[in-house]
Design an enzyme around this catalytic site. Structure first.
Site, PDB file in Angstrom:
ATOM      1  N   GLY A  79       3.312   5.394  -3.991  1.00  0.00           N
ATOM      2  CA  GLY A  79       4.614   5.156  -4.627  1.00  0.00           C
ATOM      3  C   GLY A  79       4.991   3.681  -4.578  1.00  0.00           C
ATOM      4  O   GLY A  79       5.485   3.109  -5.565  1.00  0.00           O
TER       5      GLY A  79
ATOM      6  N   LYS B   3       2.468  11.376  -9.433  1.00  0.00           N
ATOM      7  CA  LYS B   3       1.210  11.508  -8.684  1.00  0.00           C
ATOM      8  C   LYS B   3       0.272  12.492  -9.381  1.00  0.00           C
ATOM      9  O   LYS B   3      -0.857  12.692  -8.946  1.00  0.00           O
ATOM     10  CB  LYS B   3       1.477  12.006  -7.259  1.00  0.00           C
ATOM     11  CG  LYS B   3       2.519  11.208  -6.470  1.00  0.00           C
ATOM     12  CD  LYS B   3       1.988   9.918  -5.986  1.00  0.00           C
ATOM     13  CE  LYS B   3       2.952   9.119  -5.146  1.00  0.00           C
ATOM     14  NZ  LYS B   3       3.354   9.729  -3.889  1.00  0.00           N
TER      15      LYS B   3
ATOM     16  N   ASP C  84      -1.964  10.806  -3.330  1.00  0.00           N
ATOM     17  CA  ASP C  84      -2.287   9.686  -4.225  1.00  0.00           C
ATOM     18  C   ASP C  84      -2.547  10.164  -5.643  1.00  0.00           C
ATOM     19  O   ASP C  84      -2.296   9.446  -6.603  1.00  0.00           O
ATOM     20  CB  ASP C  84      -3.501   8.915  -3.701  1.00  0.00           C
ATOM     21  CG  ASP C  84      -3.104   8.060  -2.513  1.00  0.00           C
ATOM     22  OD1 ASP C  84      -3.088   8.596  -1.386  1.00  0.00           O
ATOM     23  OD2 ASP C  84      -2.764   6.889  -2.725  1.00  0.00           O
TER      24      ASP C  84
ATOM     25  N   ASN D 241      -5.690  12.452  -1.133  1.00  0.00           N
ATOM     26  CA  ASN D 241      -4.823  11.698  -0.209  1.00  0.00           C
ATOM     27  C   ASN D 241      -5.715  11.021   0.826  1.00  0.00           C
ATOM     28  O   ASN D 241      -6.952  11.137   0.783  1.00  0.00           O
ATOM     29  CB  ASN D 241      -3.805  12.647   0.449  1.00  0.00           C
ATOM     30  CG  ASN D 241      -2.732  11.897   1.228  1.00  0.00           C
ATOM     31  OD1 ASN D 241      -2.115  10.962   0.710  1.00  0.00           O
ATOM     32  ND2 ASN D 241      -2.494  12.279   2.472  1.00  0.00           N
ATOM     33  N   LYS D 242      -5.095  10.324   1.763  1.00  0.00           N
ATOM     34  CA  LYS D 242      -5.812   9.545   2.774  1.00  0.00           C
ATOM     35  C   LYS D 242      -6.959  10.331   3.406  1.00  0.00           C
ATOM     36  O   LYS D 242      -6.822  11.511   3.713  1.00  0.00           O
ATOM     37  CB  LYS D 242      -4.794   9.115   3.846  1.00  0.00           C
ATOM     38  CG  LYS D 242      -5.322   8.279   4.982  1.00  0.00           C
ATOM     39  CD  LYS D 242      -6.115   7.066   4.542  1.00  0.00           C
ATOM     40  CE  LYS D 242      -5.339   6.143   3.626  1.00  0.00           C
ATOM     41  NZ  LYS D 242      -6.205   5.138   2.963  1.00  0.00           N
TER      42      LYS D 242
ATOM     43  N   CYS E 270      -1.289   9.649   7.846  1.00  0.00           N
ATOM     44  CA  CYS E 270      -1.106   8.430   7.064  1.00  0.00           C
ATOM     45  C   CYS E 270       0.362   7.996   7.048  1.00  0.00           C
ATOM     46  O   CYS E 270       1.131   8.352   7.959  1.00  0.00           O
ATOM     47  CB  CYS E 270      -1.674   8.569   5.650  1.00  0.00           C
ATOM     48  SG  CYS E 270      -1.985   6.952   4.886  1.00  0.00           S
TER      49      CYS E 270
ATOM     50  N   ARG F 129      -6.799  -1.093  -7.345  1.00  0.00           N
ATOM     51  CA  ARG F 129      -7.279   0.045  -6.540  1.00  0.00           C
ATOM     52  C   ARG F 129      -7.450   1.244  -7.472  1.00  0.00           C
ATOM     53  O   ARG F 129      -6.600   1.475  -8.336  1.00  0.00           O
ATOM     54  CB  ARG F 129      -6.299   0.370  -5.398  1.00  0.00           C
ATOM     55  CG  ARG F 129      -6.225  -0.758  -4.346  1.00  0.00           C
ATOM     56  CD  ARG F 129      -5.442  -0.339  -3.127  1.00  0.00           C
ATOM     57  NE  ARG F 129      -6.175   0.599  -2.295  1.00  0.00           N
ATOM     58  CZ  ARG F 129      -5.606   1.274  -1.279  1.00  0.00           C
ATOM     59  NH1 ARG F 129      -4.323   1.116  -1.013  1.00  0.00           N
ATOM     60  NH2 ARG F 129      -6.322   2.110  -0.552  1.00  0.00           N
TER      61      ARG F 129
ATOM     62  N   ARG G 179       0.833  -1.203   0.000  1.00  0.00           N
ATOM     63  CA  ARG G 179       0.000   0.000   0.000  1.00  0.00           C
ATOM     64  C   ARG G 179       0.868   1.254   0.000  1.00  0.00           C
ATOM     65  O   ARG G 179       2.071   1.186   0.177  1.00  0.00           O
ATOM     66  CB  ARG G 179      -0.987  -0.015   1.167  1.00  0.00           C
ATOM     67  CG  ARG G 179      -0.451  -0.518   2.498  1.00  0.00           C
ATOM     68  CD  ARG G 179      -1.033   0.216   3.646  1.00  0.00           C
ATOM     69  NE  ARG G 179      -0.813   1.627   3.461  1.00  0.00           N
ATOM     70  CZ  ARG G 179       0.333   2.246   3.704  1.00  0.00           C
ATOM     71  NH1 ARG G 179       1.380   1.589   4.154  1.00  0.00           N
ATOM     72  NH2 ARG G 179       0.461   3.547   3.495  1.00  0.00           N
ATOM     73  N   GLY G 180       0.208   2.404  -0.230  1.00  0.00           N
ATOM     74  CA  GLY G 180       0.940   3.661  -0.391  1.00  0.00           C
ATOM     75  C   GLY G 180       1.215   3.845  -1.880  1.00  0.00           C
ATOM     76  O   GLY G 180       1.723   2.929  -2.548  1.00  0.00           O
TER      77      GLY G 180
HETATM   78  C1  RUB Z   1      -1.776   5.750   1.513  1.00  0.00           C
HETATM   79  C2  RUB Z   1      -1.812   7.231   1.440  1.00  0.00           C
HETATM   80  C3  RUB Z   1      -0.491   7.941   1.337  1.00  0.00           C
HETATM   81  C4  RUB Z   1      -0.222   8.243  -0.136  1.00  0.00           C
HETATM   82  C5  RUB Z   1       1.180   8.769  -0.366  1.00  0.00           C
HETATM   83  O1  RUB Z   1      -3.080   5.192   1.445  1.00  0.00           O
HETATM   84  O2  RUB Z   1      -2.836   7.862   1.387  1.00  0.00           O
HETATM   85  O3  RUB Z   1      -0.540   9.175   2.034  1.00  0.00           O
HETATM   86  O4  RUB Z   1      -0.388   7.054  -0.886  1.00  0.00           O
HETATM   87  O5  RUB Z   1       2.112   7.793  -0.001  1.00  0.00           O
HETATM   88  P1  RUB Z   1      -3.248   3.587   1.458  1.00  0.00           P
HETATM   89  P2  RUB Z   1       3.569   7.723  -0.699  1.00  0.00           P
HETATM   90  O6  RUB Z   1      -2.572   3.092   2.689  1.00  0.00           O
HETATM   91  O7  RUB Z   1      -4.728   3.380   1.478  1.00  0.00           O
HETATM   92  O8  RUB Z   1      -2.607   3.055   0.198  1.00  0.00           O
HETATM   93  O9  RUB Z   1       4.203   9.071  -0.430  1.00  0.00           O
HETATM   94  O10 RUB Z   1       4.257   6.609   0.024  1.00  0.00           O
HETATM   95  O11 RUB Z   1       3.370   7.460  -2.143  1.00  0.00           O
END
Ligand code: RUB
Length: 307
Positions: free
Chosen positions: A19, A230, A194, A204-205, A125, A59, A16-17
């Protein structure tokens, strides 16, 4: 790991996340291409398109996923043979993964400059880009404290506080609804993203929009750390960012819900923060106003969403 397993892990939040999802998808395509066989190049490309679709369907919100898939898939377009296409996919995937990692590191260096001694920084998050800013500031010898939210219902905040703890950064954990209570202590908010639309709206979250509103009310600087993949170029053509709504069982157990049939449980996992509440977006190319989102899309047209 097979592409289908990666897709399943993205869907079930083991990966998840934004990136991290993008890098995992690029890696999965590269691995899939390595072992995929077909009678001819046309059939091979079509099998790859099917595989890409499986990843795309995991997703709906993080635009980093279609952007990563697009750069990898585009690389095989002119290939005339299967080995040539395989090689192109491998190079494109590994170049996406390394440029993505470099982008996070670059954002970390830029973001760290906004964190001063004595600051209290709030994050929400578990964003690798936002964390890179905090970790780099710590490496640079800055003395600051972090307030991290829990992040219901998946508790991504627990991952964040583990990383901050491991880095020796003093941290307070708060419940998501306590942000306004603590905002007077906060000097700076840094979150990830996101998806960023052409008008600078950041997805974002869930909860990010409320935090931005509270920060705006208290005149606390609100910064978004976001790699260029992004940015969602299809928003130029009117496509809106979809907000994923997940299973109500993540919020309230089926047992309790069964006793409360008139209660509907809603579980959107992202929200949108308008550009007016965002001071800066930090990209690997530097800090920009959210109103400059179009310029990032125009100057870096590699990221295109697949239909
Ligand atoms: C994760 C989330 C993160 C962004 C950015 O949501 O909202 O703030 O994805 O993350 P989930 P990054 O846990 O539902 O995937 O900076 O690591 O890309």
């Amino acid at each position: 790991m097979s592409l289908y397993r990666t897709a399943d892990q993205i869907k079930t939040m083991q990966i998840r996340g934004a990136g991290t999802i993008a890098r995992a998808a690029a890696e999965a395509l590269s691995e899939h291409a390595k072992s995929l066989d077909a009678p001819d190049i046309a059939a091979w490309k079509s099998e790859m398109q099917t595989a890409a679709r499986v990843l795309l369907d995991t997703r709906p919100t993080a635009v980093s996923l279609p952007n990563a898939i697009h750069v990898v898939m585009q690389s095989m377009e002119n290939a005339k043979t299967i080995p040539e296409a395989r090689g192109a996919v491998k190079i494109a995937a590994s170049s996406f993964i390394s440029s993505s990692r470099n982008a996070v590191a670059e954002i970390g260096k830029i973001g760290a400059r906004y964190i001063r001694d004595g600051f209290v920084v709030l994050t929400h998050c578990n964003s690798q880009a936002a964390l890179a800013c905090l970790l780099t500031a710590k490496e640079d010898g800055r003395d600051f404290r972090v307030i991290a939210t829990e992040v219901r219902p998946w508790w991504q905040g627990h991952k964040t506080i583990q990383t901050l703890h491991d880095a020796g950064i003093p941290t307070d954990l708060i419940v998501d609804s306590a942000v306004r209570f603590f905002i007077k202590e906060v000097d700076l908010v840094i979150v990830g993203a996101d998806a960023i639309a052409v008008n600078g709206t950041v997805t974002n979250k869930i909860g990010t929009g409320q935090i931005a509103l509270v920060a705006h009310e208290s005149r606390v600087r609100f910064i978004v750390a976001a790699e260029s993949y992004k940015f969602a170029p299809e928003t130029i053509h009117g496509k809106e960012t979809l907000v994923e709504e997940r299973d109500p069982g993540e919020v309230l157990s089926p047992g309790i819900r069964a006793r409360l049939p008139s209660v509907r449980v809603r579980n959107p996992v992202f929200d949108q923060t308008p550009p007016g509440y965002i001071d800066l977006i930090l990209t690997e190319f530097g800090a920009i106003s959210p109103h400059m989102a179009y310029a990032i899309m125009r100057d870096h047209p590699g990221w295109q969403i697949q239909g």
